[in-house]
Design an enzyme around this catalytic site. Sequence first.
Site, PDB file in Angstrom:
ATOM      1  N   SER A  98       1.080  -0.232   1.270  1.00  0.00           N
ATOM      2  CA  SER A  98       2.294  -0.677   1.948  1.00  0.00           C
ATOM      3  C   SER A  98       1.969  -1.626   3.119  1.00  0.00           C
ATOM      4  O   SER A  98       1.396  -2.679   2.903  1.00  0.00           O
ATOM      5  CB  SER A  98       3.051   0.571   2.398  1.00  0.00           C
ATOM      6  OG  SER A  98       4.369   0.277   2.681  1.00  0.00           O
TER       7      SER A  98
ATOM      8  N   ASP B 111       9.327   1.774  -7.608  1.00  0.00           N
ATOM      9  CA  ASP B 111       9.125   1.624  -6.162  1.00  0.00           C
ATOM     10  C   ASP B 111      10.300   0.877  -5.538  1.00  0.00           C
ATOM     11  O   ASP B 111      10.571  -0.270  -5.873  1.00  0.00           O
ATOM     12  CB  ASP B 111       7.819   0.864  -5.925  1.00  0.00           C
ATOM     13  CG  ASP B 111       7.321   0.958  -4.494  1.00  0.00           C
ATOM     14  OD1 ASP B 111       8.162   1.072  -3.575  1.00  0.00           O
ATOM     15  OD2 ASP B 111       6.096   0.911  -4.301  1.00  0.00           O
TER      16      ASP B 111
ATOM     17  N   HIS C 119       6.838   4.468  -4.569  1.00  0.00           N
ATOM     18  CA  HIS C 119       6.017   4.103  -3.412  1.00  0.00           C
ATOM     19  C   HIS C 119       4.977   5.146  -2.996  1.00  0.00           C
ATOM     20  O   HIS C 119       3.825   4.814  -2.697  1.00  0.00           O
ATOM     21  CB  HIS C 119       6.953   3.832  -2.229  1.00  0.00           C
ATOM     22  CG  HIS C 119       6.409   2.889  -1.220  1.00  0.00           C
ATOM     23  ND1 HIS C 119       6.164   1.563  -1.484  1.00  0.00           N
ATOM     24  CD2 HIS C 119       6.053   3.072   0.071  1.00  0.00           C
ATOM     25  CE1 HIS C 119       5.692   0.967  -0.400  1.00  0.00           C
ATOM     26  NE2 HIS C 119       5.606   1.864   0.559  1.00  0.00           N
TER      27      HIS C 119
END
Length: 413
Positions: free
Chosen positions: A186, A354, A387
């Site tokens: 991320s 995601d 995610h």
Amino acid sequence: MVLNSFSNLAFLTSVLVISLHLPHRALSSSHGGFLLEDKVARPPAAGMCAAAAATLHGYKCQEFQVTTDDGYILSVQRIPEGRTRVRRGHIRPPVLLQHGILVDGMTWMLNTPQQSLATVLADNGFDVWISNTRGTRFSRRHLTLDPTDPEYWNWTWDELVTHELPSIIGFVFKQTGHKIHYVGHSMGTLIALASLSNRKLHNVKSAALLSPVAYLTHMKTDLGIVAANVFVGEILTTMFGMAEFNPKGDAVAMFLNALCAGSGLNCYDMLTVLTGKNCCLNASTVHTTLKNEPQPTATKNLVHFAQTFRYGVLSKFDYGNANFEHYGESTPPVYNLSNIRRDFPLFLSYGGQDALSDVQDVATLLEILKPHKKDKLQVQYIKHYAHVDFVLGTTAKDIVYNQIIAFFRRHNK
Ligand SMILES: *[C@@H]1O[C@H](CO)[C@@H](O)[C@H](O)[C@H]1NC(C)=O
Ligand SMILES: *[C@@H]1O[C@H](CO)[C@@H](O)[C@H](O)[C@H]1NC(C)=O
Ligand SMILES: *[C@@H]1O[C@H](CO)[C@@H](O)[C@H](O)[C@H]1NC(C)=O
């Protein structure tokens, strides 16, 4: 929350929202708000190694301090070896793990040792280094500033690119004498890509980017979108000031509560609302995670993410009328990803579920990376992953980490 991209905002908000629905909310213990350092954020004296002892099950763990060139004193952990023997004379290539926003390095060690990336890498002969971004519970010191000073929170991921990441990499390189492999999740991918576009990622051999974030235009997170649109300039001066964004503080809880109520979103299942339908989380690990995370960040950093979402361009923090004063130009300088060296070994893994690192946004990134040398770019698409699966998924070792290990070995010259 916010905003965007980051990782585990999710957790963060799930804690908050759940807390808001309970009479004996945990939040009340940290009243006093934003600028007061609360109990949660204060590091246990023994540091993260001690905090992680329960999941590290006897792996060696060492604590280091790294002072960045802008004065932040960070906590860095090292797992120098695994529990399996390697042949004598084997050099353990160093790997640096860089977590996402609103969490800290502990996220790499929360599953069982057979499942967590930190220990899996150690068992495969790597020398594992774990960073903790400024402002998170083990990295809250500074040469001259205190977290109660607004100036302590005067940073965004721009400063992670220009000051923090180079300081950490320089430290690990000096300690080990070897170039480093990098793993980012991320926000950890964003700062690597931005550094690569500046050609400033020295002493790094290769990078594995999980849930890559560079463009956020297609972010599917409803709450993130609402928040990103709320999180514009004035919030800096009115609601939070230049301050800590502490997910466990009352001010943030009230902000999120108002956001959820005002937007008609169902914020009860925050993890899903924010990060997508994670397929493969262990309920017991999620429980531990909620105890450890979320971690604070700078409000200014969230505003920068909101700008990234709104503008669709990766650029430095937009100061509006004050851009000229900061940059000598009326618009903030762009991080031009076309400048990434074509022969830099890159591994990208992204998920079909995601909500933050959206498939379409990754496609934009891949389009820019098209001229990359074919044997230096490996892309993995995992249809059922969201995610958080990349860090906490119980199947991540088999699906993702084994690929990363093979990739690092291939590019270990
Ligand atoms: C925050 O940092 C910027 C430059 O990075 C500086 O111009 C500004 O004066 C700082 N603001 C505060 C309140 O320290
Ligand atoms: C879930 O986590 C617990 C605690 O770490 C562990 O004992 C268990 O084996 C895990 N289950 C799976 C399916 O990974
Ligand atoms: C980015 O760099 C590429 C190649 O160096 C160049 O063609 C392009 O115009 C640049 N884009 C921006 C927005 O500066």
